[in-house]
Scaffold this motif. Structure first.
Motif, PDB file in Angstrom:
ATOM      1  N   LEU A   1      46.390  47.687  41.926  1.00 15.60           N
ATOM      2  CA  LEU A   1      45.169  46.945  42.210  1.00 15.60           C
ATOM      3  C   LEU A   1      44.038  47.924  42.524  1.00 15.60           C
ATOM      4  CD1 LEU A   1      43.747  44.199  42.904  1.00 15.60           C
ATOM      5  CD2 LEU A   1      44.557  44.535  45.250  1.00 15.60           C
TER       6      LEU A   1
ATOM      7  N   ASP B   1      42.595  34.455  41.669  1.00 16.71           N
ATOM      8  CA  ASP B   1      43.658  35.460  41.586  1.00 16.71           C
ATOM      9  C   ASP B   1      43.849  35.918  40.149  1.00 16.71           C
ATOM     10  OD1 ASP B   1      44.560  35.319  44.400  1.00 16.71           O
ATOM     11  OD2 ASP B   1      45.167  33.288  43.859  1.00 16.71           O
ATOM     12  N   VAL B   2      43.631  34.980  39.227  1.00 24.05           N
ATOM     13  CA  VAL B   2      43.822  35.245  37.793  1.00 24.05           C
ATOM     14  C   VAL B   2      42.681  34.579  37.027  1.00 24.05           C
ATOM     15  CG1 VAL B   2      45.307  34.849  35.782  1.00 24.05           C
ATOM     16  CG2 VAL B   2      46.334  35.355  38.013  1.00 24.05           C
TER      17      VAL B   2
ATOM     18  N   TYR C   1      44.400  43.794  32.721  1.00 21.54           N
ATOM     19  CA  TYR C   1      44.153  42.943  31.556  1.00 21.54           C
ATOM     20  C   TYR C   1      45.407  42.822  30.688  1.00 21.54           C
ATOM     21  CZ  TYR C   1      39.176  42.860  32.586  1.00 21.54           C
ATOM     22  OH  TYR C   1      37.953  42.643  33.188  1.00 21.54           O
TER      23      TYR C   1
ATOM     24  N   VAL D   1      43.804  38.068  33.177  1.00 17.26           N
ATOM     25  CA  VAL D   1      43.383  39.196  34.008  1.00 17.26           C
ATOM     26  C   VAL D   1      43.812  38.964  35.452  1.00 17.26           C
ATOM     27  CG1 VAL D   1      41.453  40.671  34.680  1.00 17.26           C
ATOM     28  CG2 VAL D   1      41.366  39.408  32.513  1.00 17.26           C
ATOM     29  N   LEU D   2      44.589  39.875  35.984  1.00 25.74           N
ATOM     30  CA  LEU D   2      45.016  39.814  37.377  1.00 25.74           C
ATOM     31  C   LEU D   2      43.931  40.441  38.247  1.00 25.74           C
ATOM     32  CD1 LEU D   2      47.672  39.545  35.679  1.00 25.74           C
ATOM     33  CD2 LEU D   2      48.851  40.536  37.645  1.00 25.74           C
ATOM     34  N   LYS D   3      43.495  39.691  39.279  1.00 25.23           N
ATOM     35  CA  LYS D   3      42.348  40.134  40.072  1.00 25.23           C
ATOM     36  C   LYS D   3      42.650  40.354  41.556  1.00 25.23           C
ATOM     37  CE  LYS D   3      38.534  40.042  38.889  1.00 25.23           C
ATOM     38  NZ  LYS D   3      37.633  41.123  38.437  1.00 25.23           N
ATOM     39  N   SER D   4      43.766  39.840  42.047  1.00 29.53           N
ATOM     40  CA  SER D   4      43.997  39.886  43.496  1.00 29.53           C
ATOM     41  C   SER D   4      45.321  40.568  43.844  1.00 29.53           C
ATOM     42  CB  SER D   4      43.999  38.466  44.063  1.00 29.53           C
ATOM     43  OG  SER D   4      45.178  37.777  43.661  1.00 29.53           O
TER      44      SER D   4
ATOM     45  N   GLN E   1      36.806  44.601  37.299  1.00 26.48           N
ATOM     46  CA  GLN E   1      38.015  45.396  37.525  1.00 26.48           C
ATOM     47  C   GLN E   1      39.228  44.483  37.663  1.00 26.48           C
ATOM     48  OE1 GLN E   1      38.313  47.874  41.201  1.00 26.48           O
ATOM     49  NE2 GLN E   1      38.102  49.560  39.754  1.00 26.48           N
ATOM     50  N   GLY E   2      40.300  44.834  36.986  1.00 29.35           N
ATOM     51  CA  GLY E   2      41.505  44.026  37.034  1.00 29.35           C
ATOM     52  C   GLY E   2      42.529  44.568  36.062  1.00 29.35           C
TER      53      GLY E   2
ATOM     54  N   THR F   1      35.055  35.161  42.362  1.00 28.93           N
ATOM     55  CA  THR F   1      35.568  36.129  43.335  1.00 28.93           C
ATOM     56  C   THR F   1      36.839  35.644  44.025  1.00 28.93           C
ATOM     57  OG1 THR F   1      34.100  35.226  45.049  1.00 28.93           O
ATOM     58  CG2 THR F   1      33.276  37.090  43.755  1.00 28.93           C
TER      59      THR F   1
ATOM     60  N   TYR G   1      35.794  40.962  32.657  1.00 31.18           N
ATOM     61  CA  TYR G   1      35.846  40.193  33.898  1.00 31.18           C
ATOM     62  C   TYR G   1      35.877  41.119  35.119  1.00 31.18           C
ATOM     63  CZ  TYR G   1      36.975  36.630  30.486  1.00 31.18           C
ATOM     64  OH  TYR G   1      36.941  35.801  29.396  1.00 31.18           O
TER      65      TYR G   1
END
Length: 222
Positions: free
Chosen positions: A16, A112-113, A30, A154-157, A27-28, A109, A25
């Motif tokens: 992360l 999570d995805v 992909y 895209v994983l964001k969290s 930073q994440g 924001t 999207y």
């Protein structure tokens, strides 16, 4: 959900907070649901790579899926232009960009995805042309759907990363997949140009039309 990430190397423990903040999207991590597409992206610099395979447990995750109602293509462009480096070429392009950001802004924001279209350089240029009123909405929509880049996940969290389990890495040979990557891009550009040649002015809807008459979106399927 089974996901694949194309990369020049094996990635057993995605991290992360790393990666380019100016991706579609932000930073994440992909990914795609297509193993073959991941292999193409792994070899996009004409070097061998890997399709890294994962299992994502979706339970408890907040998912922003831009491919489903109530979202549409204009929401995708709004997010894209907020994250990718984009400088309007004209005052009209700046006006259009401000309109999109205000009218179709999303609070991503807390997600999570994020699931949505993927934009390589060709598709980003198509979206830029739309903002500058060079192409109508119909051409942009058909270009995105016919280009076969598919959707990206895209994983964001931290929670999303915690629920991602590495399975394996499958090698991708550049002599096979670099050509597929180039061919896909070439075909996308060809379809884009073919679409421009077949535009019927009386039916074309440009972004400026939407800025002036937002209500016309009620009669358009995106």
């Amino acid at each position: 959900m089974i996901l694949y990430h194309g990369s020049p190397c094996k990635i057993e423990k995605p991290a992360l907070g790393v990666g380019n903040p100016h991706n579609d999207y932000g930073q994440g991590f992909y990914c795609t649901e297509s193993r073959e597409l991941a292999k193409e992206w792994a070899c996009q610099k004409n070097t061998d790579g890997f399709a890294n395979e994962y299992d994502l447990d979706l339970q408890g995750l907040k998912i922003l899926n831009l491919s489903k109602s109530p979202f549409n293509l204009l929401h995708w462009i709004s997010i894209l232009m907020q994250n990718r480096v984009f400088a309007p070429k004209s005052p009209l392009g700046r006006q259009n960009l401000d309109f999109l950001k205000e009218t179709f802004k999303l609070n991503s924001t807390e997600a999570d995805v994020i699931i949505g279209y993927r934009a390589n350089d060709s598709y980003f240029s198509f979206a830029s042309d739309f903002l500058e009123n060079i192409i109508p909405l119909q051409n942009l929509a058909s270009s995105m759907k016919l280009g076969s880049l598919g959707l990206q996940v895209v994983l964001k969290s931290a929670l999303a990363f915690k629920q991602l389990r590495y399975i394996q890495s499958e090698q991708a040979q550049s002599h096979d997949y670099f050509q597929k990557y180039k061919q896909r891009d070439t075909e996308a550009r060809k379809k884009y140009l073919d679409g421009l040649r077949n535009v019927k002015p009386a039916e074309a809807i440009y972004l400026l039309d939407i800025v002036r008459h937002p209500e016309i979106l009620n009669d358009i399927s995106l």
